[in-house]
Design an enzyme around this catalytic site. Structure first.
Site, PDB file in Angstrom:
ATOM      1  N   GLU A 195       0.845  -1.194   0.000  1.00  0.00           N
ATOM      2  CA  GLU A 195       0.000   0.000   0.000  1.00  0.00           C
ATOM      3  C   GLU A 195       0.877   1.239   0.000  1.00  0.00           C
ATOM      4  O   GLU A 195       1.929   1.277   0.648  1.00  0.00           O
ATOM      5  CB  GLU A 195      -0.917  -0.002   1.226  1.00  0.00           C
ATOM      6  N   ASP A 230       0.254   5.335   0.616  1.00  0.00           N
ATOM      7  CA  ASP A 230      -0.797   6.191   1.176  1.00  0.00           C
ATOM      8  C   ASP A 230      -0.466   7.669   1.157  1.00  0.00           C
ATOM      9  O   ASP A 230       0.612   8.077   1.609  1.00  0.00           O
ATOM     10  CB  ASP A 230      -1.042   5.846   2.657  1.00  0.00           C
ATOM     11  N   GLU A 250      -2.597  10.536   3.177  1.00  0.00           N
ATOM     12  CA  GLU A 250      -3.720  10.791   4.072  1.00  0.00           C
ATOM     13  C   GLU A 250      -3.644  12.256   4.507  1.00  0.00           C
ATOM     14  O   GLU A 250      -2.662  12.676   5.114  1.00  0.00           O
ATOM     15  CB  GLU A 250      -3.678   9.866   5.289  1.00  0.00           C
TER      16      GLU A 250
END
Length: 286
Positions: free
Chosen positions: A102, A104, A106
């Site tokens: 993953e 990311d 955010e």
């Protein structure tokens, strides 16, 4: 047909393929709603969308295909005003439980007047906990800004308006995991994270300010789509594998150091209570 004509036709066809692979994505064609479709509004014929968070629900969407190496980017205008406790996420995920990969972005909301924080994280072979946080040096709710993830055989680069803010190098030769075996889909969500997102959960969502909106446009996905040609991911001729994308340019490296010197507020590499001995990838630099 002469040799010159054949060669010209071949180059023309290659150019068409390159152009088709570089087309901008469209929400209606390339994405699907993953939850709370009532909270996602499609705009401009699917070239833009708006996500909403209210006390009843957040929402999310995902690409119809997965990709194995390439570059993805979106222009996002984040929640204006008091956005404390909200999380707007843009990421790539292998959608596998046990051994997850993953990448990311955010975006962590804040009280009015305080800077927005962007947290990046990387999971490789199921291992995450590689958070870094940077305060954005502009108001990301005033206008759209471009957020990009470049992923190739050499490194992962997170960029904001073409300014690199995070680099994770492929150092498998030193025994450091690198996400390379699994294709990943492209995802985005808007949700409540006030148990951790703003000042470690001290600042809660002010639901009197709801609903909260985040706007997206200019979706761009260029990579090896899965399903697709089996040899695409290993093809060294893909543009994102070219020499210009194997390391940061001197100008990119300068901007990268500027961001990290002036706007980084957390790095798991220097969190001694959490990591008394820095993880090996932290010594890899840029």
């Amino acid at each position: 047909m002469g040799v010159t004509t054949v060669l010209s036709l071949a180059f023309f066809l290659l150019a068409l393929v390159a152009f088709a692979g570089a087309r901008q994505a469209n929400f209606l064609q390339d994405f699907r709603i993953t939850w709370a479709g009532t909270h996602i509004k499609q705009l401009q014929g699917g070239s833009a969308i708006q996500l909403m968070l209210d006390p009843s629900s957040g929402c999310g969407f995902a690409s119809n295909k997965q990709y194995h190496y390439g570059r993805v980017s979106m222009k996002i205008k984040l929640i204006p005003g008091d956005s404390a406790g909200t999380v707007t996420a843009f990421y790539m995920n292998s959608d596998t439980d046990a051994v997850r990969d993953e990448l990311d972005f955010e975006f962590l909301g804040n009280r009015s007047g305080q800077p927005y924080t962007v947290q990046t994280n990387i999971y490789a072979h199921g291992k995450g906990d590689r958070e870094q946080r940077v305060n954005l040096w502009f108001d990301p709710a005033a206008d759209y800004h471009t957020y990009t993830i470049l992923w190739n055989h050499y490194h992962v680069v997170f960029s904001v308006d073409d300014v690199p803010i995070r680099v994770y190098k492929n150092n498998e030769g030193r025994g450091i995991p690198y996400p390379k075996l699994q294709p990943m889909g492209v995802y985005s969500t808007l949700w409540e994270g006030d148990d951790w997102a703003t000042r470690g959960g001290l600042e809660k969502i002010d639901w009197s300010k709801a609903p909260f909106y985040a706007d997206y446009k200019d979706f761009d996905i260029e990579g090896c789509a899965v399903p697709g040609p089996a040899n695409c991911a290993s093809n060294p001729n893909n543009w994102w594998e070219g020499p210009a994308y194997r390391q940061l340019s001197p100008e990119q490296a300068r901007k990268y150091r500027w961001v990290r010197a002036n706007y980084m507020i957390y790095d798991y590499c220097t969190d001694k209570p959490r990591n008394p001995v820095p993880p090996p990838e932290c010594l890899a630099g840029i």
